[in-house]
Design a protein around this motif. Structure first.
Motif, PDB file in Angstrom:
ATOM      1  N   MET A   1       0.851  -1.183   0.000  1.00  0.00           N
ATOM      2  CA  MET A   1       0.000   0.000   0.000  1.00  0.00           C
ATOM      3  C   MET A   1       0.894   1.242   0.000  1.00  0.00           C
ATOM      4  SD  MET A   1      -2.745   1.166   2.905  1.00  0.00           S
ATOM      5  CE  MET A   1      -3.573  -0.432   2.814  1.00  0.00           C
ATOM      6  N   SER A   2       0.666   2.125  -1.000  1.00  0.00           N
ATOM      7  CA  SER A   2       1.444   3.362  -1.064  1.00  0.00           C
ATOM      8  C   SER A   2       0.691   4.475  -0.347  1.00  0.00           C
ATOM      9  CB  SER A   2       1.707   3.747  -2.524  1.00  0.00           C
ATOM     10  OG  SER A   2       0.486   3.915  -3.221  1.00  0.00           O
ATOM     11  N   HIS A   3       1.408   5.574  -0.073  1.00  0.00           N
ATOM     12  CA  HIS A   3       0.825   6.688   0.670  1.00  0.00           C
ATOM     13  C   HIS A   3       1.165   7.997  -0.030  1.00  0.00           C
ATOM     14  CE1 HIS A   3      -0.110   4.047   4.115  1.00  0.00           C
ATOM     15  NE2 HIS A   3       1.062   3.483   3.845  1.00  0.00           N
ATOM     16  N   ALA A   4       0.237   8.940   0.017  1.00  0.00           N
ATOM     17  CA  ALA A   4       0.450  10.227  -0.641  1.00  0.00           C
ATOM     18  C   ALA A   4       1.529  11.056   0.041  1.00  0.00           C
ATOM     19  CB  ALA A   4      -0.854  11.019  -0.693  1.00  0.00           C
ATOM     20  N   VAL A   5       1.749  10.840   1.342  1.00  0.00           N
ATOM     21  CA  VAL A   5       2.782  11.573   2.075  1.00  0.00           C
ATOM     22  C   VAL A   5       3.516  10.595   2.993  1.00  0.00           C
ATOM     23  CG1 VAL A   5       1.578  13.787   2.039  1.00  0.00           C
ATOM     24  CG2 VAL A   5       1.140  12.202   3.900  1.00  0.00           C
ATOM     25  N   GLY A   6       4.731  10.956   3.361  1.00  0.00           N
ATOM     26  CA  GLY A   6       5.436  10.207   4.383  1.00  0.00           C
ATOM     27  C   GLY A   6       6.596   9.365   3.920  1.00  0.00           C
ATOM     28  N   VAL A  90       7.432   2.183  -7.504  1.00  0.00           N
ATOM     29  CA  VAL A  90       6.610   3.209  -6.859  1.00  0.00           C
ATOM     30  C   VAL A  90       6.981   4.580  -7.419  1.00  0.00           C
ATOM     31  CG1 VAL A  90       5.773   4.124  -4.675  1.00  0.00           C
ATOM     32  CG2 VAL A  90       6.691   1.789  -4.766  1.00  0.00           C
ATOM     33  N   PRO A  91       6.243   5.101  -8.412  1.00  0.00           N
ATOM     34  CA  PRO A  91       6.484   6.475  -8.863  1.00  0.00           C
ATOM     35  C   PRO A  91       6.063   7.456  -7.764  1.00  0.00           C
ATOM     36  CG  PRO A  91       5.154   5.217 -10.438  1.00  0.00           C
ATOM     37  CD  PRO A  91       5.193   4.425  -9.176  1.00  0.00           C
ATOM     38  N   MET A  92       6.907   8.424  -7.497  1.00  0.00           N
ATOM     39  CA  MET A  92       6.632   9.350  -6.408  1.00  0.00           C
ATOM     40  C   MET A  92       7.469  10.607  -6.601  1.00  0.00           C
ATOM     41  SD  MET A  92       8.762   7.197  -3.496  1.00  0.00           S
ATOM     42  CE  MET A  92       8.438   8.338  -2.175  1.00  0.00           C
ATOM     43  N   ALA A  93       7.426  11.489  -5.622  1.00  0.00           N
ATOM     44  CA  ALA A  93       8.302  12.656  -5.582  1.00  0.00           C
ATOM     45  C   ALA A  93       9.031  12.641  -4.249  1.00  0.00           C
ATOM     46  CB  ALA A  93       7.508  13.949  -5.738  1.00  0.00           C
ATOM     47  N   THR A  94      10.286  13.042  -4.262  1.00  0.00           N
ATOM     48  CA  THR A  94      11.023  13.187  -3.019  1.00  0.00           C
ATOM     49  C   THR A  94      11.038  14.661  -2.641  1.00  0.00           C
ATOM     50  OG1 THR A  94      13.194  13.481  -4.071  1.00  0.00           O
ATOM     51  CG2 THR A  94      12.478  11.237  -3.614  1.00  0.00           C
ATOM     52  N   VAL A  95      11.016  14.918  -1.349  1.00  0.00           N
ATOM     53  CA  VAL A  95      10.917  16.283  -0.843  1.00  0.00           C
ATOM     54  C   VAL A  95      12.036  16.519   0.164  1.00  0.00           C
ATOM     55  CG1 VAL A  95       9.455  17.956   0.330  1.00  0.00           C
ATOM     56  CG2 VAL A  95       8.415  16.208  -1.122  1.00  0.00           C
ATOM     57  N   ASP A  96      12.768  17.591  -0.034  1.00  0.00           N
ATOM     58  CA  ASP A  96      13.801  17.989   0.919  1.00  0.00           C
ATOM     59  C   ASP A  96      13.109  18.585   2.148  1.00  0.00           C
ATOM     60  OD1 ASP A  96      15.883  19.047   2.364  1.00  0.00           O
ATOM     61  OD2 ASP A  96      16.878  19.947   0.633  1.00  0.00           O
TER      62      ASP A  96
END
Length: 241
Positions: A1-6, A90-96
């Protein structure tokens, strides 16, 4: 299960016998000038794809053009047998996340180290070991305004071993080579679609992709065959009251 944040992936037992387990998808950052061990958080992980990645098999000689000296005689060796390895992409974005102990004056300002405050990433997860194989986001330059920072749907194309990702924000479907720890760096081609691509599916042959663009109310069909040169057709969907 993927998550929008975290920046986590959750493994949930469907029979309810085991407690949910967490797979950490956070990565550090490396640029031509420095390596930052501070872990970047994850966001926008709305889609995940199970993929059987091909390894081994007969080697293919590179295509050579022009006048070159004859190559040395190849050594005889038995090619590794072709095998398949199960992965979750899992395509996503990384956030600093910044430094919580230091006030920043230009968090959203210019980026000088080659990795944006938000940067695209496709995390590769070993399904059996339940661990991420993607450890670092590498900065090799920026494509601000063109990056897939809002991935909304994805599908694995087994025939070409590529990943298709529907990207809201830039209204594109990108095709990525999965033979790397971060396929987002290995873009092969992209296709323009109407606004708001939120759904993506492949036909059984893997030669066509069907994309649902919710904002435009349009279904797009992408011909993925090399001979079609990325031809895209659109069907407007009308709603009855």
């Amino acid at each position: 299960m993927s998550h929008a944040v975290g920046g986590d992936l959750s493994v949930v037992s469907l029979d309810g016998k085991d407690e949910p387990r967490k797979i950490d998808l956070r990565v550090d950052k490396a640029t031509p000038r420095l390596r930052d061990p501070k872990l970047r958080q994850g966001s926008q992980a709305f889609a995940l794809v199970r993929a059987e990645l091909r390894t081994g098999g007969p080697e293919q000689a590179p295509v050579l053009k022009g006048a070159l000296p004859p190559p040395p005689a190849p050594q005889k060796r038995t090619p590794a047998p072709e095998t398949f390895t199960e992965r979750v992409l899992v395509p996503m974005a990384t956030v600093d996340p910044g430094d919580p102990a230091q006030q920043s004056q230009a968090y959203y300002g210019p980026v000088a180290d080659g990795v944006g405050k938000h940067a695209p990433l496709v995390n590769v997860v070993d399904l059996h070991a339940e661990r991420s194989l993607t450890r670092t986001k590498v900065g090799l330059g920026q494509m601000l305004g063109q990056e897939c920072l809002l991935p909304r749907a994805a599908a694995f194309r087994a025939s070409s071993q590529t990943l298709l990702v529907a990207c809201a924000g830039i209204d594109r479907v990108v095709e990525l080579d999965t033979r790397g720890p971060d396929p987002s760096r290995l873009e092969l081609r992209r296709f323009e679609v109407p606004a708001g691509p939120l759904g993506l599916a492949l036909d059984p042959s893997g030669e066509r992709a069907v994309v649902w663009s919710q904002f435009a109310g349009t279904v797009s069909i992408i011909d993925l065959a090399e001979s079609a040169q990325g031809k895209v057709s659109h069907v407007k969907v009308s709603y009855s009251p």
